[in-house]
Design an enzyme around this catalytic site. Structure first.
Site, PDB file in Angstrom:
ATOM      1  N   ASP A  23       0.849  -1.191   0.000  1.00  0.00           N
ATOM      2  CA  ASP A  23       0.000   0.000   0.000  1.00  0.00           C
ATOM      3  C   ASP A  23       0.886   1.243   0.000  1.00  0.00           C
ATOM      4  OD1 ASP A  23       0.915   0.096   2.676  1.00  0.00           O
ATOM      5  OD2 ASP A  23      -0.836  -1.030   3.335  1.00  0.00           O
ATOM      6  N   ASP A  53       1.200   5.080   1.662  1.00  0.00           N
ATOM      7  CA  ASP A  53       0.746   5.980   2.722  1.00  0.00           C
ATOM      8  C   ASP A  53       1.243   7.391   2.436  1.00  0.00           C
ATOM      9  OD1 ASP A  53      -0.428   3.863   4.028  1.00  0.00           O
ATOM     10  OD2 ASP A  53       1.318   3.467   5.287  1.00  0.00           O
ATOM     11  N   ASP A 112       9.228   4.897  13.851  1.00  0.00           N
ATOM     12  CA  ASP A 112       9.904   3.869  14.645  1.00  0.00           C
ATOM     13  C   ASP A 112      11.293   3.525  14.127  1.00  0.00           C
ATOM     14  OD1 ASP A 112       8.876   2.739  12.338  1.00  0.00           O
ATOM     15  OD2 ASP A 112       7.557   1.319  13.377  1.00  0.00           O
TER      16      ASP A 112
END
Length: 487
Positions: A96, A98, A184
């Site tokens: 996907d 983002d 992260d």
């Protein structure tokens, strides 16, 4: 207040408060040496121009490009971010795409009519193009709720931490630099702009991609405490991308794995399914075991594996995971129910045998109670949906019925909707245990593909094998009344 409402309803930032895209800032502001502030944990930002990277718009989803250009034309910053950039640089096809922007969710919704807002922990906008969904997030800020965020609505400017340092609510918006700090892993802090087709590398992500290294941004212990699921993500990215987890990111996991108990059970199920259904189930399982995460997620299985590290339970689970990886590799269907059935079979069998000895129940009742107890116990940690747990129960219950093959029982067994799953499970058990299960699996392999005459011959060849002991018939008669009256 009126000025803020006017800006929000107009859908575009106005006046002095308008945030300029990075590419449009002055040369001094864009210089790598000045992008990281004195308090920032980020290294100096690097700009990788179009001639220095391999990403082409031909490789990007047309829907994602529409979102980027529409937000840019509306006066907002907009970037592709994270995994899609990482995968494109590695030559992989992203699952996907983002998008991240300085527009708030309500402003994104004003730009796109085909948009819906979701999320409580962090508000997101989903722009829907048929079956494809482009997720649009606003730049995240620091969860301390800084006073300089004057334009953030009070109801959205909220953050909450648990006593363990875990972020519970995080609707705090900030700048692209703050957003990069909040990510992260270094390989996920890469931003691609359609304004100049450059990649903005805020955390030496390009270097770590080249070194094939999983590195956390900031102090690993702090980042794991903020969101313990990052420990699972570190393992999943390492196996998926064929990378190594950096030593400073790997070392704290064993001590902090207990924090996963604070994560909602449905979220842990989703994360575990990602690890077990993407073609790297075996590798992920071995890392989960080595880092002591398995003890937190499946204590029943971990206890058995500690008693027999290379025993039949280990053999069954690893064979099931390797079989799943092979099916994923050739695009065959897989289901979490089969994997979890393999992982929990021996805890169920052990509990069933204990009930047989302690309570004197028959085999069927003992198995049913054991299945219920083990599934209820695992639900506290991993919320396995009912559609999968019911299938698991069917697979387990049919294991004993597969041993009863006389008369019409074998023919009726073939009519069971879960027969194929139960038979595949029996084959794995036979490979793990051997003995009589090997003969039983071989018999069923022949029976299901034989013609009617061969099926009858196979049944007749069993003799007394495969037959149930005849049940005691109850005398169902009324007690005769005595002809003599009671004294």
């Amino acid at each position: 207040m009126l000025d803020f409402c006017r800006r929000t309803l107009s859908g575009k930032p106005q006046g002095d408060n308008k945030t300029k895209p990075v590419a449009a800032r002055s040369a001094a502001a864009a210089a790598p040496a000045t992008r990281a502030t004195a308090s920032s944990i980020l290294p100096p930002m690097q700009i990788i121009t179009r001639d220095q990277h391999s990403i082409s718009r031909r490789d990007i989803s047309p829907s994602a490009l529409k979102v980027l250009y529409r937000l840019k034309d509306a006066g907002y910053e907009a970037y592709l971010v994270g995994g899609c950039i990482r995968d494109l640089l590695l030559g992989l096809k992203p699952k996907d795409f983002d998008v991240v922007t300085n527009a708030h969710p309500e402003q994104v919704k004003q730009v796109f009519r085909n948009c819906r807002l979701i999320g409580r922990r962090f508000r997101l906008a989903h722009v829907v193009f048929g079956r494809e969904i482009i997720e649009v997030a606003t730049f995240r800020g620091h969860h301390s709720g800084a006073d300089d965020e004057e334009n953030t609505a009070p109801k959205l400017k909220t953050a909450s931490l648990s006593d363990h340092g875990q972020i519970l609510r995080d609707n705090v918006y900030g700048t692209i630099e703050e957003d990069a700090e909040r990510r992260d892993f270094t390989i996920n802090a890469l931003y691609y702009s359609v304004k100049d087709f450059a990649i903005y590398d805020f955390a030496n992500g390009m270097r770590d991609i080249a070194a094939r290294r999983i590195e956390l941004i900031g102090d690993p212990e702090v980042r794991y405490r903020e969101d313990p699921v990052r420990m699972l993500r570190a393992i999943r990215f390492a196996t998926k991308l064929n990378m190594e987890i950096a030593a400073d990111a790997l070392t704290p996991i064993s001590q902090l794995a207990v924090l996963l108990k604070n994560i909602p059970a449905p979220r842990l199920f989703d994360e575990l399914v990602k690890m077990l259904m993407a073609g790297k189930a075996f590798d992920n399982f071995m890392l989960l075991r080595d880092t002591r995460i398995l003890k937190q997620l499946m204590p029943q299985l971990d206890k058995i594996l500690k008693q027999e590290p290379e025993g039949k339970a280990f053999s069954l689970v690893t064979r099931a995971l390797q079989d799943t990886d092979q099916r994923v590799a050739v695009d065959k269907p897989v289901t979490p129910a089969f994997i979890f059935a393999a992982m929990l079979w021996y805890p169920v069998e052990l509990r069933s045998q204990t009930l047989l000895v302690e309570s004197g129940l028959n085999e069927i009742d003992a198995l049913n109670i054991a299945m219920t107890e083990v599934l209820d116990d695992i639900q506290r940690t991993i919320a396995i949906p009912k559609r999968f747990s019911l299938t698991m129960r069917d697979i387990w219950a049919l294991q004993s019925r597969l041993t009863k093959r006389s008369g019409r029982r074998a023919f009726k067994m073939l009519e069971q909707t879960k027969f194929r799953g139960a038979f595949d499970f029996l084959q794995l058990r036979a490979e793990a245990e051997g003995g009589s299960l090997t003969e039983l699996a071989s018999w069923w392999q022949q029976f299901q593909f034989a013609d009617d005459a061969e099926k009858l011959e196979l049944i007749n060849s069993l003799g007394r094998a495969g037959q149930e002991r005849p049940k005691r018939r109850r005398n169902n008669y009324k007690r005769k009344r005595s002809s003599t009256p009671d004294a």
